[in-house]
Structure formats: structure tokens, C-alpha cells
Motif scaffolding. Structure first.
Motif, PDB file in Angstrom:
ATOM      1  N   LEU A  38       0.170  -1.412 -13.986  1.00 40.45           N
ATOM      2  CA  LEU A  38      -0.027  -1.148 -12.558  1.00 40.45           C
ATOM      3  C   LEU A  38       0.877  -0.054 -12.006  1.00 40.45           C
ATOM      4  O   LEU A  38       0.445   0.745 -11.161  1.00 40.45           O
ATOM      5  CB  LEU A  38       0.144  -2.447 -11.761  1.00 40.45           C
ATOM      6  CG  LEU A  38      -0.044  -2.350 -10.250  1.00 40.45           C
ATOM      7  CD1 LEU A  38      -1.369  -1.685  -9.890  1.00 40.45           C
ATOM      8  CD2 LEU A  38       0.035  -3.749  -9.619  1.00 40.45           C
ATOM      9  N   LYS A  90      -8.801   1.531  -2.966  1.00 36.10           N
ATOM     10  CA  LYS A  90      -8.936   0.915  -4.287  1.00 36.10           C
ATOM     11  C   LYS A  90      -7.735  -0.013  -4.470  1.00 36.10           C
ATOM     12  O   LYS A  90      -6.589   0.444  -4.522  1.00 36.10           O
ATOM     13  CB  LYS A  90      -8.955   1.986  -5.379  1.00 36.10           C
ATOM     14  CG  LYS A  90     -10.190   2.884  -5.347  1.00 36.10           C
ATOM     15  CD  LYS A  90     -10.070   4.039  -6.316  1.00 36.10           C
ATOM     16  CE  LYS A  90      -9.034   5.047  -5.840  1.00 36.10           C
ATOM     17  NZ  LYS A  90      -8.967   6.246  -6.727  1.00 36.10           N
ATOM     18  N   VAL A  91      -8.024  -1.301  -4.541  1.00 33.99           N
ATOM     19  CA  VAL A  91      -6.965  -2.312  -4.567  1.00 33.99           C
ATOM     20  C   VAL A  91      -6.907  -2.982  -5.932  1.00 33.99           C
ATOM     21  O   VAL A  91      -7.905  -3.560  -6.394  1.00 33.99           O
ATOM     22  CB  VAL A  91      -7.202  -3.388  -3.482  1.00 33.99           C
ATOM     23  CG1 VAL A  91      -6.042  -4.392  -3.462  1.00 33.99           C
ATOM     24  CG2 VAL A  91      -7.366  -2.746  -2.109  1.00 33.99           C
ATOM     25  N   ARG A  92      -5.747  -2.909  -6.558  1.00 34.36           N
ATOM     26  CA  ARG A  92      -5.590  -3.595  -7.844  1.00 34.36           C
ATOM     27  C   ARG A  92      -5.645  -5.096  -7.622  1.00 34.36           C
ATOM     28  O   ARG A  92      -4.996  -5.644  -6.729  1.00 34.36           O
ATOM     29  CB  ARG A  92      -4.258  -3.234  -8.499  1.00 34.36           C
ATOM     30  CG  ARG A  92      -4.039  -3.934  -9.849  1.00 34.36           C
ATOM     31  CD  ARG A  92      -3.294  -5.251  -9.746  1.00 34.36           C
ATOM     32  NE  ARG A  92      -3.229  -5.946 -11.034  1.00 34.36           N
ATOM     33  CZ  ARG A  92      -2.600  -7.107 -11.229  1.00 34.36           C
ATOM     34  NH1 ARG A  92      -2.002  -7.711 -10.237  1.00 34.36           N
ATOM     35  NH2 ARG A  92      -2.597  -7.661 -12.430  1.00 34.36           N
ATOM     36  N   VAL A 125      -5.257   3.500  -8.307  1.00 28.55           N
ATOM     37  CA  VAL A 125      -5.432   2.560  -7.200  1.00 28.55           C
ATOM     38  C   VAL A 125      -4.516   2.983  -6.049  1.00 28.55           C
ATOM     39  O   VAL A 125      -3.513   3.676  -6.255  1.00 28.55           O
ATOM     40  CB  VAL A 125      -5.115   1.101  -7.612  1.00 28.55           C
ATOM     41  CG1 VAL A 125      -6.172   0.557  -8.555  1.00 28.55           C
ATOM     42  CG2 VAL A 125      -3.730   0.987  -8.233  1.00 28.55           C
ATOM     43  N   ASP A 126      -4.892   2.546  -4.837  1.00 25.19           N
ATOM     44  CA  ASP A 126      -4.135   2.889  -3.637  1.00 25.19           C
ATOM     45  C   ASP A 126      -3.242   1.752  -3.175  1.00 25.19           C
ATOM     46  O   ASP A 126      -2.340   1.965  -2.344  1.00 25.19           O
ATOM     47  CB  ASP A 126      -5.095   3.222  -2.477  1.00 25.19           C
ATOM     48  CG  ASP A 126      -6.142   4.243  -2.880  1.00 25.19           C
ATOM     49  OD1 ASP A 126      -5.745   5.351  -3.287  1.00 25.19           O
ATOM     50  OD2 ASP A 126      -7.351   3.926  -2.804  1.00 25.19           O
ATOM     51  N   SER A 143     -12.017  -1.986  -2.232  1.00 23.62           N
ATOM     52  CA  SER A 143     -12.666  -1.831  -3.538  1.00 23.62           C
ATOM     53  C   SER A 143     -11.762  -2.439  -4.611  1.00 23.62           C
ATOM     54  O   SER A 143     -10.774  -1.809  -5.015  1.00 23.62           O
ATOM     55  CB  SER A 143     -12.911  -0.346  -3.840  1.00 23.62           C
ATOM     56  OG  SER A 143     -13.739   0.233  -2.860  1.00 23.62           O
ATOM     57  N   ALA A 171      -2.103  -2.762  -3.975  1.00 22.65           N
ATOM     58  CA  ALA A 171      -2.119  -3.947  -4.830  1.00 22.65           C
ATOM     59  C   ALA A 171      -1.737  -5.138  -3.967  1.00 22.65           C
ATOM     60  O   ALA A 171      -1.497  -4.993  -2.753  1.00 22.65           O
ATOM     61  CB  ALA A 171      -1.152  -3.777  -6.005  1.00 22.65           C
ATOM     62  N   ALA A 213      -0.682   3.136 -12.688  1.00 19.23           N
ATOM     63  CA  ALA A 213      -1.945   3.252 -11.947  1.00 19.23           C
ATOM     64  C   ALA A 213      -1.697   3.595 -10.487  1.00 19.23           C
ATOM     65  O   ALA A 213      -2.428   4.397  -9.888  1.00 19.23           O
ATOM     66  CB  ALA A 213      -2.724   1.937 -12.062  1.00 19.23           C
ATOM     67  N   LEU A 214      -0.663   3.028  -9.897  1.00 15.14           N
ATOM     68  CA  LEU A 214      -0.302   3.355  -8.517  1.00 15.14           C
ATOM     69  C   LEU A 214       0.227   4.787  -8.430  1.00 15.14           C
ATOM     70  O   LEU A 214      -0.131   5.555  -7.526  1.00 15.14           O
ATOM     71  CB  LEU A 214       0.769   2.382  -8.004  1.00 15.14           C
ATOM     72  CG  LEU A 214       0.308   0.960  -7.679  1.00 15.14           C
ATOM     73  CD1 LEU A 214       1.511   0.019  -7.546  1.00 15.14           C
ATOM     74  CD2 LEU A 214      -0.514   0.940  -6.382  1.00 15.14           C
ATOM     75  N   THR A 244     -10.082  -3.482  -8.024  1.00 16.34           N
ATOM     76  CA  THR A 244      -9.969  -2.827  -9.328  1.00 16.34           C
ATOM     77  C   THR A 244      -9.072  -3.651 -10.241  1.00 16.34           C
ATOM     78  O   THR A 244      -7.847  -3.626 -10.097  1.00 16.34           O
ATOM     79  CB  THR A 244      -9.368  -1.409  -9.174  1.00 16.34           C
ATOM     80  OG1 THR A 244     -10.104  -0.683  -8.180  1.00 16.34           O
ATOM     81  CG2 THR A 244      -9.398  -0.665 -10.491  1.00 16.34           C
ATOM     82  N   THR A 275       0.821  -1.208   0.000  1.00 20.48           N
ATOM     83  CA  THR A 275       0.000   0.000   0.000  1.00 20.48           C
ATOM     84  C   THR A 275       0.862   1.268   0.000  1.00 20.48           C
ATOM     85  O   THR A 275       2.038   1.244   0.356  1.00 20.48           O
ATOM     86  CB  THR A 275      -0.908   0.013   1.247  1.00 20.48           C
ATOM     87  OG1 THR A 275      -0.093  -0.227   2.415  1.00 20.48           O
ATOM     88  CG2 THR A 275      -1.967  -1.062   1.164  1.00 20.48           C
TER      89      THR A 275
END
Length: 323
Positions: free
Chosen positions: A193, A165-167, A202-203, A184, A205, A196-197, A186, A150
Motif C-alpha cells: 500500500l 480510488k480507495v484501497r 490509489v488516492d 472506487s 485508504a 501504491a499511495l 481497489t 487521504t
């Protein structure tokens, strides 16, 4: 004299072409970096295939999504446009039902339990279950345990995922698992990724230590919470279309080379896990080890849909009985 030279040259070219035609090339595409133990095992498999076939067969490996994402490579196999690929068993959930059980959280009690199952008749049954849709499994590579990483705070309990928001992989099990923990989910391609991070799409993965390290996601995510929620293996696949074109002897060479690469990869994996953990800690990542019990309790609901499926529920019970 000129005629003799031309005849000799033509003969040489014909022999050369015949020799080239005798070499059967299998193309293998995957999404990992060249530093990953899976890629190294594939290169080893190529060497063994060449040796076993005395140069009659070769494997050309294309890493880092050069030929497409995991799902795209699987689809190429179904058309016979690509010979082989590596795919997470989680991605296979969307293609073959029996693979769905391998993505269930806390299914295996230990790594020894996982290997015992994957190398048994149960594992073989799962590998062969995709033949009707042109996807033949050759073996399972070790992909270790997956845990959360995270950006802003560590995960000590499932409730810490609330609002995050979790990949996740494109997997119903992964989506249901994160939802059960309060996050959540995603779905995003692994290759997309990092961005995206970085951009806040997303917050968080979840993945194993080598993937967390080699992807350089630790540059963005400074918390790694080792809850070890799943132990999803990687699957080495070959197109059933390509497989059917091989002679029995060629099939034997391919399977033997694949089997040897599985043993080799699992050895490499052990070392790469420790190296990855040491490296991310040195880079300033805070590693914590939360109590697993609350996580195990939170994901019990993920098993509910399988209770009404006699075939898959039976498979789950056989796996648990093998511990």
C-alpha cells in the motif's frame, strides 16, 4: 578408556536429541511490524506458552509478511504448513460465511458492545465456524475503528469520496461499503500500500490509527477523517490440522496462552491508539471528525444481501440485540 569416552559422548548426544525432540515448536506468521500491539501480544503468548508447558512447547513468530500475505498465511494453515497466523476478520470473509457479518459498517455501537459480542457464545460460534476447512479461531484481538485517510483533501461527507480510488482489503463488505459511499474500491495487499499511495495507484485508504502510523502512510496521506465506519477485529487462527496433532493438555496450554494474549493486546491497543494519533498530528496530519449520520445512511444498502440469508441475518440480529 576411549570406548568409555565414546559411549559417554553418544549417550550425551542421544539425551540432547531426546530433549530437543520434546520441544514442540509452533510457527506463527503475520503481516504487522514488530512495534504493533498484536506482535507484542504474540510474543507474550509465546512466553506464556513456554511457561505453561515448562519448556515443552514454544512459539516462533515471523512478522512483516516474512511468510506471506494474510491470505497466503491462511492458506498455509489449511495445508498444515504453518501453525498459526493473525488475519483480519475481513479477509476471513472469503473463507467462512459467518465472519462476513463482522465487517459490516456500523455494526457495533461501541467498543464495549463489540467486546461483549466477541467474548460471548456468538464470538465462539464464529471462531469455530472454520473448523471444517481447517481454520480454528483462538480469539479476537482489538483492531479498533477504521477510518479514511487521504492524500489531497479531507472526507467530511460520503460524497467527498467521489472519484477517489480507495484501497480496501480483499473483502466484499469493504468493496460494497466504499462503492455505496461513491468511491472506487481497489483491493491491494497492505504490504504494497505505501508504494501504491506514493505512485498514485490509489488516492486513499482506510485503517485504524496504529496501522496508519506504524505503516508510515501518514508521510503521504495528510488527512485523516475519523468516521469510524467499521470495527473489524483481528482473528488469531491455528491450523486445525496442527491442532488435531496436539494432545488435550497441549491444546489447553495453547488456548490459555492465546486467551491471556487477547487480554494483554487489548490493554496495549488503548495506549497505542493514543500514541498513534499524537504522532500523526505532530507529523502534520490534519485530523477531522465528520458527522457519522450521512455515512451510516449511505451504507444501509450493504446490509441488503444479508436479509435473504437466514443464518447470517439471525447472527446480525443477535449481535445488535447484545448492545
Amino acid at each position: 578408556m576411549k570406548i568409555k569416552i565414546w559411549v559417554g559422548l553418544a549417550t550425551f548426544l542421544l539425551i540432547g536429541c531426546a530433549q530437543e525432540e520434546e520441544i514442540k515448536t509452533l510457527r506463527l506468521g503475520h503481516g504487522l511490524s514488530v512495534d504493533h500491539s498484536v506482535h507484542q501480544a504474540m510474543m507474550f503468548m509465546g512466553d506464556r506458552l513456554k511457561e505453561k508447558s515448562e519448556g515443552k512447547m514454544e512459539l516462533k513468530v515471523y512478522p512483516s509478511e516474512q511468510l506471506g500475505s494474510e491470505r497466503e498465511c491462511v492458506e498455509l494453515l489449511q495445508f498444515g504448513s504453518l501453525a498459526m497466523t493473525k488475519v483480519s476478520a475481513a479477509v476471513m470473509e472469503g473463507f467462512v460465511d459467518k465472519y462476513r457479518v463482522l465487517g459490516l459498517p456500523y455494526l457495533f455501537e461501541s467498543k464495549a458492545h463489540a467486546f461483549k459480542v466477541l467474548d460471548s457464545d456468538v464470538g465462539k460460534e464464529i471462531l469455530e465456524s472454520g473448523e471444517s476447512i481447517w481454520l480454528r479461531g483462538l480469539g479476537f484481538y482489538d483492531s479498533g475503528y477504521r477510518s479514511f485517510y487521504t492524500k489531497d483533501r479531507p472526507i467530511n461527507t460520503p460524497s467527498d469520496l467521489s472519484g477517489m480510488k480507495v484501497r480496501v482489503m480483499s473483502s466484499i463488505n469493504s468493496i460494497n461499503m466504499v462503492e455505496a459511499m461513491g468511491g472506487s474500491p481497489t483491493p491491494i495487499s497492505f504490504g504494497e500500500l505505501y508504494t501504491a499511495l506514493q505512485s498514485g495507484v490509489v488516492d486513499a485508504a482506510e485503517n485504524n490509527p496504529p496501522s496508519f502510523y506504524l505503516s508510515r502512510h501518514y508521510e503521504i496521506c495528510k488527512y485523516y477523517s475519523i468516521d469510524q465506519h467499521t470495527q473489524v477485529p483481528d482473528v488469531l487462527l491455528i491450523s486445525q490440522i496442527i491442532w488435531n496433532e496436539l494432545s488435550p493438555q497441549e491444546q489447553q496450554w495453547v488456548q490459555e496462552a492465546a486467551d491471556e494474549s487477547v487480554v494483554y493486546q487489548r490493554e496495549l491497543w488503548e495506549a497505542s491508539e493514543q500514541e498513534a494519533m499524537d504522532a500523526v498530528k505532530a507529523a502534520g496530519v490534519e485530523v477531522n471528525y465528520p458527522d457519522k449520520s450521512p455515512f451510516q445512511e449511505a451504507v444501509e444498502s450493504v446490509y441488503e444481501p444479508f436479509k435473504d440469508n437466514e443464518e447470517l441475518n439471525s447472527l446480525i440480529q443477535r449481535i445488535k440485540a447484545a448492545s
